[in-house]
Design an enzyme around this catalytic site. Sequence first.
Site, PDB file in Angstrom:
ATOM      1  N   GLY A  93       0.841  -1.193   0.000  1.00  0.00           N
ATOM      2  CA  GLY A  93       0.000   0.000   0.000  1.00  0.00           C
ATOM      3  C   GLY A  93       0.870   1.233   0.000  1.00  0.00           C
ATOM      4  O   GLY A  93       2.068   1.155   0.256  1.00  0.00           O
ATOM      5  N   PRO A  94       0.270   2.382  -0.285  1.00  0.00           N
ATOM      6  CA  PRO A  94       1.053   3.617  -0.396  1.00  0.00           C
ATOM      7  C   PRO A  94       1.709   4.005   0.929  1.00  0.00           C
ATOM      8  O   PRO A  94       1.285   3.551   1.990  1.00  0.00           O
ATOM      9  CB  PRO A  94       0.026   4.661  -0.816  1.00  0.00           C
ATOM     10  CG  PRO A  94      -1.313   4.068  -0.575  1.00  0.00           C
ATOM     11  CD  PRO A  94      -1.159   2.585  -0.553  1.00  0.00           C
ATOM     12  N   SER A  95       2.719   4.846   0.816  1.00  0.00           N
ATOM     13  CA  SER A  95       3.388   5.384   1.995  1.00  0.00           C
ATOM     14  C   SER A  95       2.351   6.075   2.880  1.00  0.00           C
ATOM     15  O   SER A  95       1.489   6.787   2.390  1.00  0.00           O
ATOM     16  CB  SER A  95       4.459   6.368   1.520  1.00  0.00           C
ATOM     17  OG  SER A  95       5.062   6.959   2.627  1.00  0.00           O
ATOM     18  N   GLY A  96       2.425   5.803   4.183  1.00  0.00           N
ATOM     19  CA  GLY A  96       1.484   6.412   5.119  1.00  0.00           C
ATOM     20  C   GLY A  96       0.200   5.618   5.310  1.00  0.00           C
ATOM     21  O   GLY A  96      -0.682   6.011   6.073  1.00  0.00           O
ATOM     22  N   GLY A 134      -0.220   2.830   6.829  1.00  0.00           N
ATOM     23  CA  GLY A 134      -0.321   2.225   8.164  1.00  0.00           C
ATOM     24  C   GLY A 134       0.373   0.878   8.296  1.00  0.00           C
ATOM     25  O   GLY A 134       0.200   0.177   9.293  1.00  0.00           O
ATOM     26  N   LYS A 135       1.205   0.523   7.313  1.00  0.00           N
ATOM     27  CA  LYS A 135       1.857  -0.796   7.297  1.00  0.00           C
ATOM     28  C   LYS A 135       2.824  -0.970   8.476  1.00  0.00           C
ATOM     29  O   LYS A 135       2.740  -1.956   9.209  1.00  0.00           O
ATOM     30  CB  LYS A 135       2.605  -0.995   5.970  1.00  0.00           C
ATOM     31  CG  LYS A 135       1.726  -0.812   4.741  1.00  0.00           C
ATOM     32  CD  LYS A 135       2.482  -1.024   3.444  1.00  0.00           C
ATOM     33  CE  LYS A 135       3.594  -0.015   3.164  1.00  0.00           C
ATOM     34  NZ  LYS A 135       3.107   1.377   2.946  1.00  0.00           N
ATOM     35  N   GLU A 152      10.750  -4.255   5.009  1.00  0.00           N
ATOM     36  CA  GLU A 152      11.779  -4.296   3.964  1.00  0.00           C
ATOM     37  C   GLU A 152      12.368  -2.916   3.696  1.00  0.00           C
ATOM     38  O   GLU A 152      11.656  -1.921   3.760  1.00  0.00           O
ATOM     39  CB  GLU A 152      11.173  -4.796   2.648  1.00  0.00           C
ATOM     40  CG  GLU A 152      11.188  -6.274   2.484  1.00  0.00           C
ATOM     41  CD  GLU A 152      10.903  -6.670   1.040  1.00  0.00           C
ATOM     42  OE1 GLU A 152      10.383  -5.845   0.271  1.00  0.00           O
ATOM     43  OE2 GLU A 152      11.197  -7.818   0.698  1.00  0.00           O
TER      44      GLU A 152
HETATM   45  P1  ADP Z   1       3.385   3.069   6.114  1.00  0.00           P
HETATM   46  O1  ADP Z   1       4.266   2.092   6.862  1.00  0.00           O
HETATM   47  O2  ADP Z   1       2.295   2.395   5.361  1.00  0.00           O
HETATM   48  O3  ADP Z   1       4.155   4.002   5.261  1.00  0.00           O
HETATM   49  P2  ADP Z   1       2.998   4.218   8.733  1.00  0.00           P
HETATM   50  O4  ADP Z   1       2.460   3.114   9.556  1.00  0.00           O
HETATM   51  O5  ADP Z   1       4.440   4.535   8.873  1.00  0.00           O
HETATM   52  O6  ADP Z   1       2.625   3.954   7.206  1.00  0.00           O
HETATM   53  O7  ADP Z   1       2.200   5.537   9.030  1.00  0.00           O
HETATM   54  C1  ADP Z   1       0.786   5.587   9.084  1.00  0.00           C
HETATM   55  C2  ADP Z   1       0.375   6.992   9.486  1.00  0.00           C
HETATM   56  O8  ADP Z   1       0.785   7.228  10.822  1.00  0.00           O
HETATM   57  C3  ADP Z   1       0.990   8.082   8.650  1.00  0.00           C
HETATM   58  O9  ADP Z   1       0.036   9.089   8.503  1.00  0.00           O
HETATM   59  C4  ADP Z   1       2.156   8.567   9.484  1.00  0.00           C
HETATM   60  O10 ADP Z   1       2.422   9.909   9.233  1.00  0.00           O
HETATM   61  C5  ADP Z   1       1.622   8.373  10.883  1.00  0.00           C
HETATM   62  N1  ADP Z   1       2.711   8.090  11.842  1.00  0.00           N
HETATM   63  C6  ADP Z   1       3.666   7.125  11.745  1.00  0.00           C
HETATM   64  N2  ADP Z   1       4.469   7.106  12.811  1.00  0.00           N
HETATM   65  C7  ADP Z   1       4.016   8.096  13.622  1.00  0.00           C
HETATM   66  C8  ADP Z   1       4.409   8.586  14.892  1.00  0.00           C
HETATM   67  N3  ADP Z   1       5.437   8.043  15.551  1.00  0.00           N
HETATM   68  N4  ADP Z   1       3.699   9.610  15.421  1.00  0.00           N
HETATM   69  C9  ADP Z   1       2.646  10.150  14.773  1.00  0.00           C
HETATM   70  N5  ADP Z   1       2.217   9.748  13.577  1.00  0.00           N
HETATM   71  C10 ADP Z   1       2.888   8.725  12.997  1.00  0.00           C
END
Ligand code: ADP
Length: 229
Positions: free
Chosen positions: A37-40, A42-43, A166
């Site tokens: 899924g796209p960046s952000g 929630g992965k 990864e």
């Molecule tokens: P992915 O791994 O799919 O790229 P993330 O799980 O890293 O997505 O992030 C999901 C959402 O949570 C995003 O909007 C990101 O900005 C937010 N996010 C990630 N880590 C934090 C954090 N430590 N504090 C606040 N928001 C976060």
Amino acid sequence: APMIEFDRVGFGYPGGASVLHEVSFAVPAGTRTALVGPSGAGKSTLLALVERFYEVSDGAVRLDGTDVRDLPRDALRARLGYVEQEAPVLAGTLRENLLITTPDASDDRLHEVLDEVNLAHLVERTPQGLDVQVGEGGVLLSGGERQRLAIARALLAGPPVLLLDEPTSNLDSRNEVALRRAIDAVAVRRTLLIVAHRLATVVDADQIVVLDGGRVVAVGTHTELSATD
Ligand code: ADP
Ligand code: ADP
């Protein structure tokens, strides 16, 4: 019970908006699930919830049938290996880098896990063996080798489940093949939940979960999901 189960999971970072909504899927024991899924989407957050690095706001994450909130930290740590995306290598020896989380592992065990991830050559090609210096000033490791070293470190204590984020950095084809082989090797008799950035990981997975905006938008095999495009 499945090895990992997300049951209507909702989550928001402290003081932040909700980033996961009603996420439900299961990872059967001994199988590989790729998260895409796209960046952000929630992965990485999903991996952090399995590890109870953060706790769910709604629903539950279960490990082998038990809510992770009911598992003591050491029990959780014994069951899970976690490999972050940019695995750090400390300036020090290979042995020191491996023993960070499992200080009492034997040399035999160190050789075993290095062999599993195709890094045995680091030991064999230097007279220092496990005491070869890696990282700054020592043997330079590529991004793929660093990732494999982090996998070896996560495997040391013998967890049945591996959570793997990864790397996004471009690996050359040799490192890509080696990482793929390492993942194939560690997948035998283990349960893997992998944030997948590489097509090979997606194709090899038993199940793919597609996340978008914190919701599961599709679940299936690569063949199934390709057919619906
Ligand atoms: P992915 O791994 O799919 O790229 P993330 O799980 O890293 O997505 O992030 C999901 C959402 O949570 C995003 O909007 C990101 O900005 C937010 N996010 C990630 N880590 C934090 C954090 N430590 N504090 C606040 N928001 C976060
Ligand atoms: P940064 O502050 O640079 O974003 P963090 O250490 O807060 O780095 O971690 C970023 C994300 O990586 C976190 O939001 C979390 O999802 C994940 N993460 C960090 N450490 C762990 C861990 N030990 N287990 C699981 N996930 C982790």
